[in-house]
Enzyme design. Structure first.
Site, PDB file in Angstrom:
ATOM      1  N   ALA A   1      36.237  38.998  -7.025  1.00  0.00           N
ATOM      2  CA  ALA A   1      35.069  38.813  -7.390  1.00  0.00           C
ATOM      3  C   ALA A   1      34.674  37.288  -7.689  1.00  0.00           C
ATOM      4  CB  ALA A   1      34.812  39.514  -8.810  1.00  0.00           C
ATOM      5  N   ASN A   2      33.551  37.075  -8.315  1.00  0.00           N
ATOM      6  CA  ASN A   2      33.532  35.516  -8.367  1.00  0.00           C
ATOM      7  C   ASN A   2      32.479  35.470  -9.873  1.00  0.00           C
ATOM      8  OD1 ASN A   2      30.604  35.288  -7.841  1.00  0.00           O
ATOM      9  ND2 ASN A   2      31.412  36.056  -5.684  1.00  0.00           N
ATOM     10  N   ARG A   3      32.245  34.187 -10.173  1.00  0.00           N
ATOM     11  CA  ARG A   3      31.520  34.012 -11.454  1.00  0.00           C
ATOM     12  C   ARG A   3      30.038  34.008 -11.465  1.00  0.00           C
ATOM     13  NH1 ARG A   3      34.959  32.008 -15.092  1.00  0.00           N
ATOM     14  NH2 ARG A   3      36.888  30.903 -14.296  1.00  0.00           N
ATOM     15  N   SER A   4      29.399  34.555 -10.237  1.00  0.00           N
ATOM     16  CA  SER A   4      28.269  34.604 -10.317  1.00  0.00           C
ATOM     17  C   SER A   4      27.605  35.613 -11.232  1.00  0.00           C
ATOM     18  CB  SER A   4      27.360  35.104  -8.920  1.00  0.00           C
ATOM     19  OG  SER A   4      26.083  35.545  -8.906  1.00  0.00           O
TER      20      SER A   4
ATOM     21  N   ALA B   1      26.382  35.396  -4.417  1.00  0.00           N
ATOM     22  CA  ALA B   1      27.667  34.715  -4.022  1.00  0.00           C
ATOM     23  C   ALA B   1      28.420  35.534  -3.541  1.00  0.00           C
ATOM     24  CB  ALA B   1      28.078  34.014  -5.434  1.00  0.00           C
TER      25      ALA B   1
END
Ligand code: CTP
Length: 407
Positions: free
Chosen positions: A216-219, A282
């Site tokens: 995943a990512n921080r969006s 993102a």
């Protein structure tokens, strides 16, 4: 108490008449909701209530005829008029209505009303016979045609004569509700995207490794959701395709929830055709080549398992090159280094009409504010640091500008 009028500047003109006493309660109600009330007490109003009582409730100077003549150089009726978000006349007498309908500026209140650009709301109060008189009817119609709004008058018994009929000033809470409605209408932007369809992507995508782990990512989805909401506010019919976020679905927007990049692409394709596509998500660049069907276990002596990645489809590039390409395609670029040159390259590589470049090396991702640069074929435009909602509002207006020139 909801601070529905937080920071709103209400210029309150208190006219003559026994209903002026209700203006005191009205001030209290407006201030409870966060409004800043600047009072003008007319000569007529001052026959019924005192500047002292008004000033005690507003906690500001009270402008009266006498005071304003002396202090005109300092205050200026033009400034008073221009510094207000709304001008409220309560009570509004038959005489005040006639003056404004005729364009007369005989006193401070009259001059302020003529100089006003802000919306004007009147709460009339007068004897029912005066309200019913053809001259007052004419003036009310004239004022309404000029954009003046009215609240009341109500049916009821008149305080001074005991006569019944229409002419009693509305109660303070009804006037507050009318103030809120007038300010909301004044704030509403032009529905410049009415009849247009838009698709927006937002949030991260999550790519499973096995049933319990994912990439995943921080969006946070804040910027993308704000864009969807801003387009809807301009009247567009918006489909928002979002990865998992902790935000509520924006009002007035069709929201589709997905997890992976492949699901996001499919949902975007299903939302087409559209006039406008804004790709804010993102999207994870890679996914596990094959997500394990069961939880991957640690095995003694074998070390960590290899993670084989394959590239995800580029949603923006795929849509920008497809037969169903929206007329206007806007992408975002999240960069930590060489912001402008990387973003410039993305404009061409992805086939977008515009790239909104943001530096994500600080706390932009997940934060509330954003500093962006707008890249088009025409060049680069730098915007100041803004709230993400403000970035979205400006971007929606810009999209409307572009679509209007292409009609
Ligand atoms: N984008 C997309 N699908 C992807 C990757 C990105 O639609 N698989 C879109 C994003 O929504 C954004 C733009 O492409 O509008 C640029 O995203 P960004 O993450 O900045 O660029 P990448 O293409 O991922 O390139 P890089 O990772 O090399 O910076």
């Amino acid at each position: 108490m909801d601070r529905t009028l937080h920071g709103k500047r209400v210029l309150l003109i208190i006219g003559g008449g026994i209903a002026a006493y209700k203006a005191l309660d009205l001030i209290r109600r407006l201030r409870e909701r966060g409004a800043r009330v600047t009072p003008i007490l007319t000569e007529g109003g001052a026959q019924f209530i005192t500047p002292l009582a008004v000033g005690a409730l507003t906690a500001t100077p009270v402008y009266t005829e006498l005071f304003s003549r002396e202090a005109e150089q300092d205050v200026g009726h033009i400034r008073l008029a221009r510094e207000a978000d709304l001008i409220l006349v309560a009570p509004a007498t038959a005489d005040r209505m006639a003056q404004l309908a005729g364009g007369l500026a005989g006193d401070l209140a009259g001059a302020v009303l003529l100089a006003a650009r802000a919306p004007v709301l009147m709460a009339p109060a007068m004897n029912p016979a005066m309200w019913a008189h053809p001259a007052t009817r004419r003036n009310a119609e004239r004022l309404a045609a000029d954009g003046v709004r009215f609240v009341g008058p109500e049916h009821g018994e008149m305080a001074e004569s005991g006569e019944a009929g229409q002419g009693r000033m509305s109660e303070p809470l009804a006037i507050v509700a009318a103030v809120e409605a007038a300010l909301m209408d004044a704030d509403a932007p032009l529905r410049r995207l009415e009849g247009r369809r838009a698709v927006v992507t937002s949030g991260p995508t999550v790519e499973p490794i096995d049933p319990v782990r994912y990439i995943a990512n921080r969006s946070s989805g804040r910027q993308g959701h704000a864009v969807a909401a801003a387009l809807a506010r301009l009247g567009a019919q918006v489909t928002l395709v979002t990865g998992p976020v902790a935000l509520p679905d924006p009002a007035g927007v069709t929201t589709i929830h997905v997890e992976t990049a492949c699901q996001m692409l499919a949902a975007v394709e299903a939302a087409l055709p559209a006039d406008l596509g804004v790709f804010v998500a993102a999207v994870a660049d890679w996914r596990a080549a094959a997500a394990a069907p069961g939880k991957i276990k640690k095995r003694d002596g074998e070390g960590p398992p290899p993670l084989h990645l394959v590239e995800n489809p580029d949603i923006l590039a795929t849509i920008a090159r497809s037969a169903a390409r929206p007329r206007l395609v806007i992408g975002f670029a999240a960069e930590t280094d060489a912001l402008l040159s990387n973003a410039q390259a993305k404009l061409a590589r992805k086939g977008a009409d515009m790239i909104v470049a943001n530096d994500v090396s600080g706390d932009t991702m997940g934060g509330a504010r954003n500093t962006v640069h707008i890249l088009t074929q025409a060049g680069v435009e730098d915007w100041p640091e803004l709230d993400k909602a403000e970035v979205a509002a400006r971007l929606a207006e810009r999209a409307a500008d572009i679509l209007e020139t292409e009609r």
